[in-house]
Design an enzyme around this catalytic site. Structure first.
Site, PDB file in Angstrom:
ATOM      1  N   CYS A  53       0.829  -1.304  -0.039  1.00  8.58           N
ATOM      2  CA  CYS A  53       0.057   0.068  -0.092  1.00  8.58           C
ATOM      3  C   CYS A  53       0.888   1.191  -0.009  1.00  8.58           C
ATOM      4  CB  CYS A  53      -0.940   0.014   1.152  1.00  8.58           C
ATOM      5  SG  CYS A  53      -0.173  -0.035   2.925  1.00  8.58           S
ATOM      6  N   GLY A  56       1.436   3.883  -2.998  1.00 10.80           N
ATOM      7  CA  GLY A  56       0.679   4.730  -3.501  1.00 10.80           C
ATOM      8  C   GLY A  56       0.158   5.700  -2.379  1.00 10.80           C
ATOM      9  N   HIS A  57       0.447   5.272  -1.205  1.00 10.12           N
ATOM     10  CA  HIS A  57      -0.102   5.915   0.156  1.00 10.12           C
ATOM     11  C   HIS A  57       0.927   6.367   1.057  1.00 10.12           C
ATOM     12  CE1 HIS A  57      -3.038   6.550   3.436  1.00 10.12           C
ATOM     13  NE2 HIS A  57      -3.896   6.883   2.612  1.00 10.12           N
ATOM     14  N   PHE A  58       1.597   7.039   1.112  1.00  7.85           N
ATOM     15  CA  PHE A  58       1.949   7.924   0.112  1.00  7.85           C
ATOM     16  C   PHE A  58       3.551   7.683  -0.429  1.00  7.85           C
ATOM     17  CE2 PHE A  58      -1.674   9.815   2.338  1.00  7.85           C
ATOM     18  CZ  PHE A  58      -2.383  10.048   1.310  1.00  7.85           C
ATOM     19  N   ILE A  63       2.064   6.169   4.973  1.00  8.58           N
ATOM     20  CA  ILE A  63       1.022   6.157   6.138  1.00  8.58           C
ATOM     21  C   ILE A  63       0.172   5.182   6.006  1.00  8.58           C
ATOM     22  CG2 ILE A  63      -0.909   7.361   7.096  1.00  8.58           C
ATOM     23  CD1 ILE A  63       0.255   9.977   6.577  1.00  8.58           C
TER      24      ILE A  63
END
Length: 152
Positions: A53, A56-58, A63
Site C-alpha cells: 500500500c 501509492g499511500h504516500f 502512512i
C-alpha cells in the site's frame, strides 16, 4: 494464599491462515498474542516499509491506510469468532458493518500495531465487537465492528 496460573494463548500465522481466507498481501494479522474465547482477542500487525500500500499511500511520506487498520481489526474479530464458535469447514465469517470509527494518529512504517477486539453480542449469526488499534500504547483507531457467519 491461592495462586492462579494464567496461560497465554498464542496463534501463529500458519494457524491464522487455517481460520481466515485472506493471504498475502491482504492477511493483516501477523500473530495472536492472547485471547479468551467468547470475550476478547489481542493480535499484532507489524507495519513494514515494504507494505504494497505504501507504493501509492504516500510514496514520499508513507502512512498505513485507515481502511487497512479497520480491515486488520475485522480480521481479528474473524479469528475470535472462529475460535469462539468452532468454525465449520463450510462456514466463513464476512465483515458485515462498521460503526463509530475514529482515527487518532497515523500508523507508519516500523510501527507494531496492536489490535484488541472484544465480543459484545451475537444474534442470528451476526456478531458485534468493539475494536481498538494502538501503537506504543497510543490509540490510533477505535470502532465497532460486525461480522456475519454464513455458508461458504
Amino acid at each position: 494464599m491461592t495462586t492462579e496460573t494464567t496461560t497465554t494463548k498464542i496463534i501463529e500465522a500458519n494457524e491464522i491462515m487455517k481460520l481466515l481466507p485472506h493471504r498475502y498481501p491482504f492477511l493483516l494479522v501477523d500473530r495472536v498474542v492472547d485471547y479468551e474465547e467468547g470475550k476478547w482477542l489481542k493480535a499484532v500487525k507489524n507495519i513494514s516499509v515494504n507494505e504494497p500500500c505504501f507504493t501509492g499511500h504516500f510514496p514520499e511520506q508513507p502512512i498505513f491506510p485507515g481502511v487497512l487498520i479497520l480491515e486488520a481489526m475485522a480480521q481479528a474479530t474473524g479469528v475470535l469468532a472462529c475460535k469462539t464458535y468452532r468454525q465449520l469447514e463450510n462456514e466463513i465469517y464476512y465483515f458485515a458493518a462498521i460503526d463509530n470509527a475514529r482515527f487518532k494518529r497515523p500508523v507508519l512504517p516500523g510501527d507494531q500495531m496492536v489490535l484488541e477486539v472484544h465480543f459484545l453480542k451475537e444474534r442470528r449469526g451476526i456478531t458485534r465487537f468493539t475494536g481498538v488499534a494502538t501503537v506504543d500504547g497510543q490509540v490510533v483507531c477505535e470502532a465497532e465492528l460486525m461480522c456475519a457467519r454464513r455458508p461458504a
